[in-house]
Write a protein that holds these residues in place. Structure first.
Motif, PDB file in Angstrom:
ATOM      1  N   VAL A 132      -3.827   2.574  -5.352  1.00 47.24           N
ATOM      2  CA  VAL A 132      -3.896   1.715  -4.171  1.00 47.24           C
ATOM      3  C   VAL A 132      -5.227   0.969  -4.117  1.00 47.24           C
ATOM      4  O   VAL A 132      -5.277  -0.246  -3.903  1.00 47.24           O
ATOM      5  N   GLN A 133      -6.316   1.681  -4.323  1.00 48.75           N
ATOM      6  CA  GLN A 133      -7.633   1.072  -4.186  1.00 48.75           C
ATOM      7  C   GLN A 133      -7.925   0.066  -5.285  1.00 48.75           C
ATOM      8  O   GLN A 133      -8.591  -0.944  -5.049  1.00 48.75           O
ATOM      9  N   THR A 181       0.827  -1.206   0.000  1.00 50.04           N
ATOM     10  CA  THR A 181       0.000   0.000   0.000  1.00 50.04           C
ATOM     11  C   THR A 181       0.862   1.257   0.000  1.00 50.04           C
ATOM     12  O   THR A 181       0.637   2.187  -0.781  1.00 50.04           O
ATOM     13  N   SER A 228      -9.043   5.330   3.137  1.00 49.42           N
ATOM     14  CA  SER A 228      -8.361   6.283   2.274  1.00 49.42           C
ATOM     15  C   SER A 228      -9.351   7.141   1.508  1.00 49.42           C
ATOM     16  O   SER A 228      -9.213   8.375   1.438  1.00 49.42           O
ATOM     17  N   ALA A 285      -6.729  -4.810   3.775  1.00 44.91           N
ATOM     18  CA  ALA A 285      -6.886  -4.057   2.530  1.00 44.91           C
ATOM     19  C   ALA A 285      -8.230  -3.345   2.491  1.00 44.91           C
ATOM     20  O   ALA A 285      -8.338  -2.210   2.013  1.00 44.91           O
ATOM     21  N   LEU A 291      -8.017  -0.275   4.787  1.00 43.91           N
ATOM     22  CA  LEU A 291      -7.153   0.767   4.240  1.00 43.91           C
ATOM     23  C   LEU A 291      -7.795   1.475   3.049  1.00 43.91           C
ATOM     24  O   LEU A 291      -7.744   2.707   2.940  1.00 43.91           O
ATOM     25  N   SER A 292      -8.408   0.716   2.138  1.00 48.79           N
ATOM     26  CA  SER A 292      -8.947   1.325   0.924  1.00 48.79           C
ATOM     27  C   SER A 292     -10.129   2.226   1.235  1.00 48.79           C
ATOM     28  O   SER A 292     -10.208   3.367   0.749  1.00 48.79           O
ATOM     29  N   ASN A 333      -0.501   7.893   3.056  1.00 49.75           N
ATOM     30  CA  ASN A 333      -0.829   7.734   1.642  1.00 49.75           C
ATOM     31  C   ASN A 333      -1.598   8.929   1.095  1.00 49.75           C
ATOM     32  O   ASN A 333      -1.311   9.429   0.007  1.00 49.75           O
ATOM     33  N   GLN A 362      -6.226  -3.014  -4.266  1.00 50.70           N
ATOM     34  CA  GLN A 362      -6.824  -3.628  -3.087  1.00 50.70           C
ATOM     35  C   GLN A 362      -8.153  -4.316  -3.389  1.00 50.70           C
ATOM     36  O   GLN A 362      -8.527  -5.260  -2.689  1.00 50.70           O
TER      37      GLN A 362
END
Length: 512
Positions: A178-179, A17, A339, A332, A335-336, A166, A182
């Protein structure tokens, strides 16, 4: 589940990531890069990124837990999450992209020519985003606690720090890469254990008989499994919140500003529907298998069934490896979604609170970018502090309340603002305030402690069935009473929202 293997898998996700985010930093230089990735994201790439940020802790962990505990009625969560994008496709995707706005408050101010409506929208974006961030932090804490036994605050802190790094590093351009990565990681992490379990069955008849017996008590639709009151009302209210709340989620809407044009926005939404439909095939399978292999989790809330099922079916190395893969996918998910939410909240905080104060010392993109980074830090600190107080709330239930708040505020604003030219500025403000107060009151009651049973518990637990119609009615009635408050530029705004990009709005001619 082996803590060492699971922590290694989570560590690899974290490293990937940050690495992908740093790659985004190399090509993120302007304000447009940070807010909307310079409006240059292709439909397929954007669809993967949207699916990655939309599939949150509630989707990865919460849906399976709800079906495990409450039965077949909770399958509507998967249906509602997906159908919400169909509503968004039909009603708002292309017009919203044509508006040319960076954020929801930008759209509101442009359409209604009112800084008051803009400020109300800004407050709601922060409120909805914060409410939606809470289950992401709770899910991260739950995952780390399940894997290592560490306090939930540790997992939440890890996610908060990585997301701020990020987002502050590369903004929308960075998290798009990133997304998208993920989403495919989450799909692989969720699907692989299911296929391995199905292939490993040596006595399928006995297992199927066991599953049938376990499911008999909770498979009947509209039952009172899980202690629900008035299940018919709760189901319809849930569907309203999920189907119409999606279009009001700030982190979802901001991604449509990254498409090159309205046609690309529609194509993106179609691909998203396919990707979400594929993903949501798997959480119910974890719930059904959990009834046989992990029945003790029914009384514990069920949110950990996805994390624990591989180890229950395959004690030993195989279970540890599959469990580590699921733990990586869960991280993941946290985080996604975190974000995307942080970008949406930071954009509003930056534009409506910070930039004007910083501009007096210096100017240009340098100030805009750095004020955005400060806003990203604020956008994560507030939810983390709130998490320390509300960390015990159910994942999917908390997300459901965020959907209800979005459906009761931004859904009427967008649908009527895009399709009804008689909507007045006063009506828009009144609808946002009334819908926001009603849905927020229900959410606060749930946080403080919902009523014990009966209609009060049903109405507060699933408020969309009455808060959303109340907001629509308020907008219509107040707009009818205040025709003199219809914005002077309504006709031009409507032309811009509904005219294809190939036509020059200023001249009414095909653009060259």
């Amino acid at each position: 589940m082996s803590p060492a293997i699971s922590l290694t898998a989570i560590g690899l996700v974290v490293v990937a990531t940050i690495g992908i985010g740093l790659f985004g930093l190399r090509i993120s230089r302007t304000t447009s890069d940070f807010y909307v990735a310079s409006r240059a994201v292709s439909p397929r790439w954007n669809a993967s990124a949207i699916s990655g940020e939309y599939l949150s802790a509630a989707s990865f962990l919460g849906v399976a837990g709800l079906v495990l505990v409450n039965g077949a009625d909770m399958l509507w969560f998967s249906v509602g999450y997906t159908v919400g994008y169909l509503m968004l496709l039909v009603l708002v995707a292309a017009p919203l992209r044509r508006s040319g706005a960076y954020t929801l408050p930008d759209f509101a101010e442009t359409r209604f020519e009112s800084p008051v409506v803009r400020r109300i929208c800004a407050g709601l974006v922060v409120g909805i985003g914060t409410l939606y961030l809470l289950p992401q932090l709770h899910g991260a804490g739950l995952a780390v606690q399940t894997v290592t036994g560490a306090p939930p605050q540790v997992g939440a802190m890890i996610v908060a720090v990585i997301v701020v790094i990020n987002v502050a590093a590369g903004g929308m351009r960075s998290i798009t890469f990133v997304q998208a990565f993920q989403y495919w990681l989450k799909l692989t992490a969720l699907a692989t254990p299911i296929f391995v379990i199905l292939l490993a069955w040596h006595q399928p008849v006995g297992v199927l008989d066991s599953l049938h017996g376990a499911a008999a008590e909770w498979a009947e639709p509209l039952s009172r499994a899980g202690g629900r009151d008035h299940p018919l009302y709760a189901t319809y209210s849930l569907l309203l919140a999920l189907c119409f709340g999606t279009m009001g989620l700030p982190h979802v809407l901001v991604r449509f500003y990254t498409n090159p044009d309205g046609r690309a926005a529609r194509r993106t939404t179609v691909v998203v529907l396919a990707l979400l439909g594929l993903f949501y095939l798997f959480p119910p399978m974890y719930a059904v298998l959990g009834r046989t292999f992990a029945p003790d989790l029914v009384g514990a809330g069920g949110d950990t069934v996805v994390l624990e099922l591989p180890g229950r079916v395959f004690p030993g190395t195989t279970g540890d490896l599959l469990g580590a893969l699921v733990a990586a996918g869960a991280f993941a998910a946290f985080l996604s979604t975190s974000s995307g939410l942080t970008v949406a909240i930071a954009g509003v905080i930056d534009q409506d609170l910070l930039r004007s104060r910083l501009h007096r010392w210096t100017g240009g993109d340098y100030v805009a970018v750095n004020s955005f980074r400060i806003a990203a830090l604020i956008a994560m600190i507030v939810p983390y502090l709130a998490f320390t107080v509300t960390g015990a709330l159910s994942l999917a239930d908390t997300v459901g309340l965020a959907f209800a708040l979005a459906a009761s505020t931004f859904c009427p604003l967008l649908v009527l603002g895009i399709w009804w030219r008689r909507m007045s500025t006063t009506g828009a403000a009144a609808g946002l305030v009334v819908g926001g107060i009603a849905a927020s009151a229900a959410a606060l009651v749930n946080v403080a402690g919902a009523p014990e049973g009966g209609w009060p518990r049903a109405l507060v637990g699933q408020p969309a069935a009455w808060t959303m119609p109340l907001a629509f009615l308020t907008v219509i009635v107040v707009s009818k009473l205040t025709p003199h408050r219809i914005p002077a530029g309504t006709a031009r705004s409507m032309v811009r929202l509904h005219t294809p990009e190939a036509v020059d709005v200023d001249r009414g001619l095909p653009s060259r």
